[in-house]
Scaffold this motif. Structure first.
Motif, PDB file in Angstrom:
ATOM      1  N   GLN A   1       0.835  -1.205   0.000  1.00 51.85           N
ATOM      2  CA  GLN A   1       0.000   0.000   0.000  1.00 51.85           C
ATOM      3  C   GLN A   1       0.868   1.252   0.000  1.00 51.85           C
ATOM      4  OE1 GLN A   1      -2.202   1.200   3.532  1.00 51.85           O
ATOM      5  NE2 GLN A   1      -3.953   1.802   2.263  1.00 51.85           N
ATOM      6  N   LEU A   2       1.909   1.250   0.829  1.00 53.82           N
ATOM      7  CA  LEU A   2       2.804   2.399   0.871  1.00 53.82           C
ATOM      8  C   LEU A   2       3.536   2.572  -0.455  1.00 53.82           C
ATOM      9  CD1 LEU A   2       4.353   2.123   4.456  1.00 53.82           C
ATOM     10  CD2 LEU A   2       2.480   3.603   3.674  1.00 53.82           C
ATOM     11  N   LYS A   3       3.923   1.453  -1.071  1.00 55.03           N
ATOM     12  CA  LYS A   3       4.590   1.531  -2.366  1.00 55.03           C
ATOM     13  C   LYS A   3       3.646   2.114  -3.419  1.00 55.03           C
ATOM     14  CE  LYS A   3       7.737  -1.414  -3.416  1.00 55.03           C
ATOM     15  NZ  LYS A   3       8.566  -2.573  -3.845  1.00 55.03           N
ATOM     16  N   THR A   4       2.376   1.751  -3.326  1.00 55.40           N
ATOM     17  CA  THR A   4       1.377   2.285  -4.250  1.00 55.40           C
ATOM     18  C   THR A   4       1.170   3.775  -4.019  1.00 55.40           C
ATOM     19  OG1 THR A   4       0.258   0.145  -4.401  1.00 55.40           O
ATOM     20  CG2 THR A   4      -1.015   2.080  -5.039  1.00 55.40           C
ATOM     21  N   LEU A   5       1.116   4.199  -2.763  1.00 57.56           N
ATOM     22  CA  LEU A   5       0.979   5.624  -2.449  1.00 57.56           C
ATOM     23  C   LEU A   5       2.193   6.404  -2.957  1.00 57.56           C
ATOM     24  CD1 LEU A   5      -0.468   5.435   1.192  1.00 57.56           C
ATOM     25  CD2 LEU A   5      -1.691   6.122  -0.890  1.00 57.56           C
ATOM     26  N   TYR A   6       3.368   5.819  -2.824  1.00 55.61           N
ATOM     27  CA  TYR A   6       4.585   6.446  -3.335  1.00 55.61           C
ATOM     28  C   TYR A   6       4.491   6.621  -4.853  1.00 55.61           C
ATOM     29  CZ  TYR A   6       9.566   7.026  -4.451  1.00 55.61           C
ATOM     30  OH  TYR A   6      10.776   7.478  -4.928  1.00 55.61           O
TER      31      TYR A   6
END
Length: 198
Positions: free
Chosen positions: A91-96
């Motif tokens: 999820q954090l990678k997607t937000l990045y």
């Protein structure tokens, strides 16, 4: 090492913030160039003539803000891993990735505005719509941001400040109160104040 940058570029700003957050200011010389001037130093290093561009101590050119950030993160000593949280959480990678896409959108919008009478109403509506949805998505997931200041935080600050800098007419930004307040809270960091867009 040498980092070629432009003071207005949000991508270059993220690289400059990474340098500071990793404590590498003494190892990286920052050289300002405007890519539209086609400076020979930048042309020789990056065939795309885009900033940021990092030239390492062996003369190897590294470009694209994410690649530069990953390279510097890997080179830095100690426990200041800026990609640690993003690389462990999809999820954090997607937000990045979303922050990078929103930067692309904001820059493309600025480039369209620079066309003057040739501006495209269709594309501007697309760009503003993407900003509306993307910033709303970021704000919705703000609580999942890592507590430490890392690459997702860096990109988010650079994105919001770039919109404020280049698109003061985008009044919808003020409606994302939690997101803009969060960004304002980061203003005390040297990496933020020393790299503000000009």
């Amino acid at each position: 090492m040498k980092l070629i940058y432009s003071e207005a570029s949000p991508y270059a700003r993220t690289a400059r913030m990474v340098v500071r957050e990793l404590g590498l200011t003494g190892q990286v010389e920052e050289v300002a160039h405007h890519p539209f001037d086609n400076p020979q130093e930048l042309l020789d290093a990056n065939p795309l003539c885009k900033v940021p561009c990092l030239i390492d101590d062996k003369g190897m050119a590294i470009f694209d803000s994410q690649v530069i950030a990953e390279y510097l993160d890997a080179k830095a000593d100690g426990d200041k891993e800026l990609f640690a949280a993003v690389n462990k959480d999809w999820q954090l990678k997607t937000l990045y990735s979303l922050t990078r896409g929103l930067m692309d959108t904001a820059v493309a919008l600025q480039q369209d505005k620079m066309r003057g009478e040739g501006q495209s109403e269709f594309w501007q509506e697309r760009f503003y719509g993407a900003l509306d949805r993307g910033l709303g998505y970021l704000q919705k997931h703000l609580a999942s941001f890592p507590k430490q200041f890392e690459v997702l935080s860096i990109n988010t600050v650079a994105l919001v400040d770039y919109i404020r800098f280049r698109h003061p007419d985008y009044q919808r930004l003020d409606s994302f109160t939690k997101l803009t307040m969060w960004c304002d809270e980061q203003e005390s960091r040297l990496s933020v104040t020393q790299t503000a867009p000009k």
